[in-house]
Design a protein around this motif. Structure first.
Motif, PDB file in Angstrom:
ATOM      1  N   LYS A   1      45.324   9.441 127.493  1.00 31.64           N
ATOM      2  CA  LYS A   1      45.673   9.516 128.637  1.00 31.64           C
ATOM      3  C   LYS A   1      44.532  11.223 128.483  1.00 31.64           C
ATOM      4  O   LYS A   1      43.365  11.296 129.990  1.00 31.64           O
TER       5      LYS A   1
ATOM      6  N   MET B   1      43.705   5.944 135.450  1.00 36.04           N
ATOM      7  CA  MET B   1      43.411   7.075 134.646  1.00 36.04           C
ATOM      8  C   MET B   1      44.666   7.959 134.493  1.00 36.04           C
ATOM      9  O   MET B   1      45.281   8.518 132.989  1.00 36.04           O
TER      10      MET B   1
ATOM     11  N   ASN C   1      41.196  19.164 128.148  1.00 36.81           N
ATOM     12  CA  ASN C   1      41.777  17.549 128.001  1.00 36.81           C
ATOM     13  C   ASN C   1      41.409  17.849 126.268  1.00 36.81           C
ATOM     14  O   ASN C   1      41.582  16.788 125.978  1.00 36.81           O
TER      15      ASN C   1
ATOM     16  N   ASN D   1      39.469  20.562 134.467  1.00 36.95           N
ATOM     17  CA  ASN D   1      40.041  19.599 134.002  1.00 36.95           C
ATOM     18  C   ASN D   1      39.687  19.207 132.228  1.00 36.95           C
ATOM     19  O   ASN D   1      40.395  18.722 131.731  1.00 36.95           O
TER      20      ASN D   1
ATOM     21  N   ASN E   1      47.884   7.178 134.801  1.00 35.96           N
ATOM     22  CA  ASN E   1      48.948   6.342 133.984  1.00 35.96           C
ATOM     23  C   ASN E   1      50.138   6.373 135.384  1.00 35.96           C
ATOM     24  O   ASN E   1      51.288   6.413 135.155  1.00 35.96           O
TER      25      ASN E   1
ATOM     26  N   LEU F   1      44.852  14.267 139.180  1.00 38.11           N
ATOM     27  CA  LEU F   1      44.285  14.670 137.214  1.00 38.11           C
ATOM     28  C   LEU F   1      45.096  15.252 136.191  1.00 38.11           C
ATOM     29  O   LEU F   1      44.220  15.331 135.004  1.00 38.11           O
TER      30      LEU F   1
ATOM     31  N   VAL G   1      40.833   9.296 128.864  1.00 38.00           N
ATOM     32  CA  VAL G   1      40.031   8.918 130.130  1.00 38.00           C
ATOM     33  C   VAL G   1      40.198  10.179 131.173  1.00 38.00           C
ATOM     34  O   VAL G   1      39.403   9.502 131.344  1.00 38.00           O
ATOM     35  N   VAL G   2      40.829  10.576 131.528  1.00 42.15           N
ATOM     36  CA  VAL G   2      41.060  12.260 132.623  1.00 42.15           C
ATOM     37  C   VAL G   2      40.246  12.636 131.905  1.00 42.15           C
ATOM     38  O   VAL G   2      39.029  12.504 133.288  1.00 42.15           O
TER      39      VAL G   2
END
Lengths: 137, 113
Positions: A37, B61, A114, A110, B63, B38, A40-41
């Motif tokens: 996650k 993305m 991540n 963001n 989930n 996100l 991909v974010v």
């Protein structure tokens, strides 16, 4: 494993295709879902940026046993002040980008949150390259 | 709360995943801003007025598997196809975002923050 994808300016319909494909690959490789996650974010945010702000570009992904290395390189106007662009809430997005649910100045911060490593380089009038790395363990 | 109860309370129709309405959901998040979606660490039901292919991509993305579209918005065929690939459930209510959230909150759905 090496993968490359092309992103096209303004092609919002296909924004996220590269990230979606990377997600499938990482799931097949049994990478921890929480790590998937994060990857991909971050990649999706970068992909949307290349489509929204630049004249298209490339997504280059290299997957090793213990990490993923991602480069999103665009041809575009570049970022005059990267530190300012990294600030939450700062945005230069056009209205059509906002109509797609983006452009709130949250993308770069963001992405940073991540990934384990991130480097942004940019030349005004040439383009921007975002390099990111996430460790699997 | 089951998705069947949510559909009933919202006078909604099911755009995709009608066979999965026994599923229980506890948390809800409402936003038209996909950048905000996100940032979520959890996977709540999403209530949104943004009805385009990026809504589905963003959920993929992040989930998220259940989306409630408000104000009578209907997903396009492209959206349904992409959502189906990701085993999502799409629900459409004629109610506004405010009314939808009020009903779900009053019925016991919890906020993330």
């Amino acid at each position: 494993m090496h993968q490359e994808y092309t992103v096209i300016e303004g092609d919002f319909v296909n924004a996220g295709k590269a990230s979606s494909s990377v997600k499938k690959t990482l799931k097949q490789l049994n990478v921890n879902p929480q790590v998937v996650k994060r990857v991909v974010v971050a990649l999706y945010e970068a992909e949307v940026n290349a489509i929204a702000h630049a004249y298209g570009g490339k997504v280059i992904v290299d997957i090793d046993a213990d990490k993923i290395h991602m480069v999103v390189a665009d041809k575009g106007p570049g970022i005059p002040d990267i530190a300012l662009a990294m600030q939450e809430g700062y945005s230069t997005a056009r209205p059509e980008v906002r109509d797609m649910g983006f452009g709130a100045g949250m993308g770069l911060p963001n992405m940073q949150k991540n990934v384990d490593k991130m480097n942004v380089t940019s030349e005004v009038g040439v383009g921007t390259t975002v390099e990111m790395e996430v460790n699997f363990n | 709360m089951t998705l069947k109860e949510i559909v009933d309370k919202l006078g909604a129709t099911v755009g995709l995943g009608a066979d999965k309405l026994d599923r229980e959901e506890e948390y809800c998040f409402a936003s038209d801003l996909m950048s905000d979606v996100l940032t979520l660490k959890d996977t709540p039901v999403l209530v949104t007025g943004l009805c385009n292919v990026q809504t589905i991509r963003t959920c993929d993305m992040a989930n998220l598997e259940v989306v409630i579209f408000v104000r009578g918005k209907r997903p396009t065929e492209d959206m349904v196809e992409l959502a189906d690939e990701n085993d999502m459930i799409l629900i459409c209510t004629p109610y506004s975002m405010f009314k939808t959230c009020g009903i779900l909150y009053g019925a016991g759905m919890k906020p993330l923050y």
